[in-house]
Structure formats: C-alpha cells, structure tokens
Motif scaffolding. Sequence first.
Motif, PDB file in Angstrom:
ATOM      1  N   GLY A  64       0.805  -1.216   0.000  1.00  0.00           N
ATOM      2  CA  GLY A  64       0.000   0.000   0.000  1.00  0.00           C
ATOM      3  C   GLY A  64       0.838   1.266   0.000  1.00  0.00           C
ATOM      4  O   GLY A  64       0.523   2.236  -0.687  1.00  0.00           O
ATOM      5  N   TYR A 271       0.954   8.408   7.890  1.00  0.00           N
ATOM      6  CA  TYR A 271       1.140   7.646   6.659  1.00  0.00           C
ATOM      7  C   TYR A 271      -0.149   7.360   5.875  1.00  0.00           C
ATOM      8  O   TYR A 271      -0.124   7.341   4.647  1.00  0.00           O
ATOM      9  CB  TYR A 271       1.821   6.303   6.975  1.00  0.00           C
ATOM     10  N   ARG A 272      -1.252   7.108   6.563  1.00  0.00           N
ATOM     11  CA  ARG A 272      -2.453   6.694   5.834  1.00  0.00           C
ATOM     12  C   ARG A 272      -3.689   7.052   6.645  1.00  0.00           C
ATOM     13  O   ARG A 272      -4.258   6.234   7.358  1.00  0.00           O
ATOM     14  CB  ARG A 272      -2.410   5.180   5.577  1.00  0.00           C
ATOM     15  N   GLU A 274      -6.696   7.527   5.848  1.00  0.00           N
ATOM     16  CA  GLU A 274      -7.936   6.820   5.503  1.00  0.00           C
ATOM     17  C   GLU A 274      -8.258   5.692   6.481  1.00  0.00           C
ATOM     18  O   GLU A 274      -9.425   5.323   6.665  1.00  0.00           O
ATOM     19  CB  GLU A 274      -7.837   6.244   4.078  1.00  0.00           C
ATOM     20  N   LEU A 326      -8.732   0.340   2.387  1.00  0.00           N
ATOM     21  CA  LEU A 326      -8.374   1.727   2.696  1.00  0.00           C
ATOM     22  C   LEU A 326      -6.894   2.020   2.451  1.00  0.00           C
ATOM     23  O   LEU A 326      -6.507   3.188   2.286  1.00  0.00           O
ATOM     24  CB  LEU A 326      -8.722   2.045   4.155  1.00  0.00           C
ATOM     25  N   PHE A 328      -5.422   1.329  -0.211  1.00  0.00           N
ATOM     26  CA  PHE A 328      -5.242   1.587  -1.640  1.00  0.00           C
ATOM     27  C   PHE A 328      -6.205   2.620  -2.206  1.00  0.00           C
ATOM     28  O   PHE A 328      -6.149   2.942  -3.386  1.00  0.00           O
ATOM     29  CB  PHE A 328      -5.402   0.269  -2.422  1.00  0.00           C
ATOM     30  N   ILE A 329      -7.126   3.131  -1.388  1.00  0.00           N
ATOM     31  CA  ILE A 329      -8.106   4.111  -1.858  1.00  0.00           C
ATOM     32  C   ILE A 329      -7.867   5.449  -1.165  1.00  0.00           C
ATOM     33  O   ILE A 329      -7.823   5.532   0.067  1.00  0.00           O
ATOM     34  CB  ILE A 329      -9.547   3.623  -1.584  1.00  0.00           C
ATOM     35  N   ASP A 330      -7.737   6.500  -1.964  1.00  0.00           N
ATOM     36  CA  ASP A 330      -7.563   7.849  -1.412  1.00  0.00           C
ATOM     37  C   ASP A 330      -8.926   8.505  -1.187  1.00  0.00           C
ATOM     38  O   ASP A 330      -9.813   8.421  -2.039  1.00  0.00           O
ATOM     39  CB  ASP A 330      -6.744   8.719  -2.372  1.00  0.00           C
ATOM     40  N   ILE A 331      -9.089   9.146  -0.016  1.00  0.00           N
ATOM     41  CA  ILE A 331     -10.346   9.830   0.314  1.00  0.00           C
ATOM     42  C   ILE A 331      -9.997  11.260   0.722  1.00  0.00           C
ATOM     43  O   ILE A 331      -9.813  11.565   1.910  1.00  0.00           O
ATOM     44  CB  ILE A 331     -11.101   9.101   1.445  1.00  0.00           C
ATOM     45  N   PRO A 332      -9.891  12.163  -0.242  1.00  0.00           N
ATOM     46  CA  PRO A 332      -9.425  13.535   0.035  1.00  0.00           C
ATOM     47  C   PRO A 332     -10.248  14.298   1.066  1.00  0.00           C
ATOM     48  O   PRO A 332      -9.688  15.082   1.844  1.00  0.00           O
ATOM     49  CB  PRO A 332      -9.514  14.206  -1.345  1.00  0.00           C
ATOM     50  N   TYR A 335      -9.049  14.492   4.697  1.00  0.00           N
ATOM     51  CA  TYR A 335      -7.976  15.425   5.026  1.00  0.00           C
ATOM     52  C   TYR A 335      -8.524  16.841   5.196  1.00  0.00           C
ATOM     53  O   TYR A 335      -8.053  17.610   6.033  1.00  0.00           O
ATOM     54  CB  TYR A 335      -6.909  15.386   3.932  1.00  0.00           C
TER      55      TYR A 335
END
Length: 346
Positions: A64, A271-272, A274, A326, A328-332, A335
């Motif tokens: 990921g 780091y992540r 999401e 989650l 591998f999927i970006d959820i802008p 943020y």
Amino acid sequence: MNSAPTSHAEMPIPVKPQGENGTREKSGKLPPSRPTFWGHVQIARIDHWFKNVFVFPGIVVALGLDPSLLSTPGLPIQLFFGLLAVCLVASSNYVVNEVLDAPNDRLHPTKCNRPVPSGKVSIPLAYVQWIFLMVVGLGIALQVSFPFAMTMLVLWIMGCIYNIPPVRSKDLPYLDVLSEAVNNPLRMMAGWYIAGAHILPPASLLISYWMIGCYFMAMKRFSEYRHIDDPVRAAAYRKSFSFYTEPRLLVSVMFYGSAAMLFFGSFLIRYRFELILAFPILAFVMATYLSLAFKENSAVQNPEGLYREPALMTAVITCTLTMAILMFIDIPFLYETFHPSLPLTK
C-alpha cells in the motif's frame, strides 16, 4: 523445629487428568504411552500456523505504501516460500515449548493430555526436530532475502528466550506477555520484507502491533487464570500466576489496548489517514475478544479454536478487508475535514 513454609509454586497439586482411555494407574500416573510419529507431528502445532495471518498486514502495508512492489518479479513464489519459512520457524519454537512445558502441563486439567506429558514423544528426537525445523526455515528464508532471514532468526531467538532457562521469560510476570507478543511485530516485519521492501517499517506501526499482541496475550492469561479458579493451582501451573490476579491482568489489558491504539493513531495520521474509518470496526474486534475471555472454557485460552466464534470471525474479516481496501483508496475529503483549524506552533 518447624520447616519453612512451602511456596505456592512448589506445592504438590492434585489433578485428575484423563488418559486416552479415561483411566489412571493406581500410582496416580497416566497409563504409559510410547513415542509415535503422530506425537511428533502434533508438537509442531501445524494447526497453529493460522496465527501467521499476522504476516499479511505487513505485506498489505508494504504494498500500500509502495505500490511499485506489486511488479516485483516472482512475487507470488516469494510470498509462498516466505510464509513457509515463517511456519517452519514458528513450529521450531512450538516444539521446544512443548518439551519444556511438559512438567507444568502435567498439572493442568486438560494440557496433561498433550503429546509430551502423555509420553507420545521421544525427548531426544524432539530436540533434533526443534533444530531441524529452524535450519530448514532459515534456509528457505535466505532464498527470499537477507533482511527476512534475519527477522526469522530473531523470531527463533525470541522463542528461546521465552522458553529456555535460565531466562525463560514466560515465568516472569508482564515480561511473559511482552516477550511472547513481540512475535507480532516480527511477523509484520516478515510480511514487510516478503513483499520486497528493503527499509524498516514505521516504528509507530511496529509498536502498535506489539501492543495489540500484548492485549490478546494478556486476555489469554486472564481467561486461563479464571478457568483454573484456584490461585495455588494456577501458580503451580504457571509461575507468573503467583503474582497475577484478575484485577492486575485486567489493568494490564487496559494499558496494552490503549497503547496499541495510541501508536496506531500516530501511524495513520502520518502515513495513511484513511485508516481512521476502520477504527470503529477495530474497536469492536477488541471488545468482542474481551467479552469472550469471560466465558467458561473460553476459546481465548486456545486461540486455535477462535474460528468457531462467528461474531469474532465476522468482525475480524470485516476489519481486515476494510483496512486492506483503505490502504489503496484515497479519500481527500477526510484530510479536509480533519485539517487543523488552529494555528500550529513550532
């Protein structure tokens, strides 16, 4: 002159374990058995290999954070041999655990029927089996990568520290949990290197994984202590139980759970982010596991039987899939929603 009082750990404890035919000799010992091939297979605890699912988060996180690893030539073969190496080294640790735990297992109401205390294992041959599994496992690990092989060597060494005197950390309160649960971050590192990564995983993730392992292990101790339901017998079976009490174990569970979530939060923020959406499901997994520890003859005492708990398995699978997706999927909008609203100070 009165003799010094006998400590709990030295007191003879009457138990009534059952042999294969459910009988005992008049001497009170189990009917004699001969070493068997199946007995040696059993002490490798192949049915415990499922615990190596803790390797997969390391693989998923590595892929990921660095998707380019997906194009590594021969990755499926590398994954297969990597997992095989982990299983063989783990079995090596299980073998020495079975041999050295046998005297105490004879004092346990059910573990007295394990292969070693019931006479189904040749002790000299078991030590050969212990070394053989380690050598083969490390040999395979070297074919994957040097960092992976070194991780497997540390995993094996930690098994020695946990089981073998004079250290034998499993006899020491709190250190028993901490030293056993360190296998969790080592398995994560194994998955990380199996996926082809060459740098160390984030420290926050490793510490979180260590603490969640401590949480599960402390719950196992708590469930065992409740099951024995006798402080004297408990101390005779496991030395650390001469110190532990139910409140002390529950307090440690609270500490490990809190620390695990603190460091996991630190990892995801950096780091992540999401992964924050998986928090409710992860909390439900931990709560479900806690509730199981209060059941009579709880599967928490024998984790290899946890697959029979549908609520827990459903929660674990849901949490695992959610976190994998989650990664591998970006959820802008997350943020934007959690963007600091106060001025940051240096």
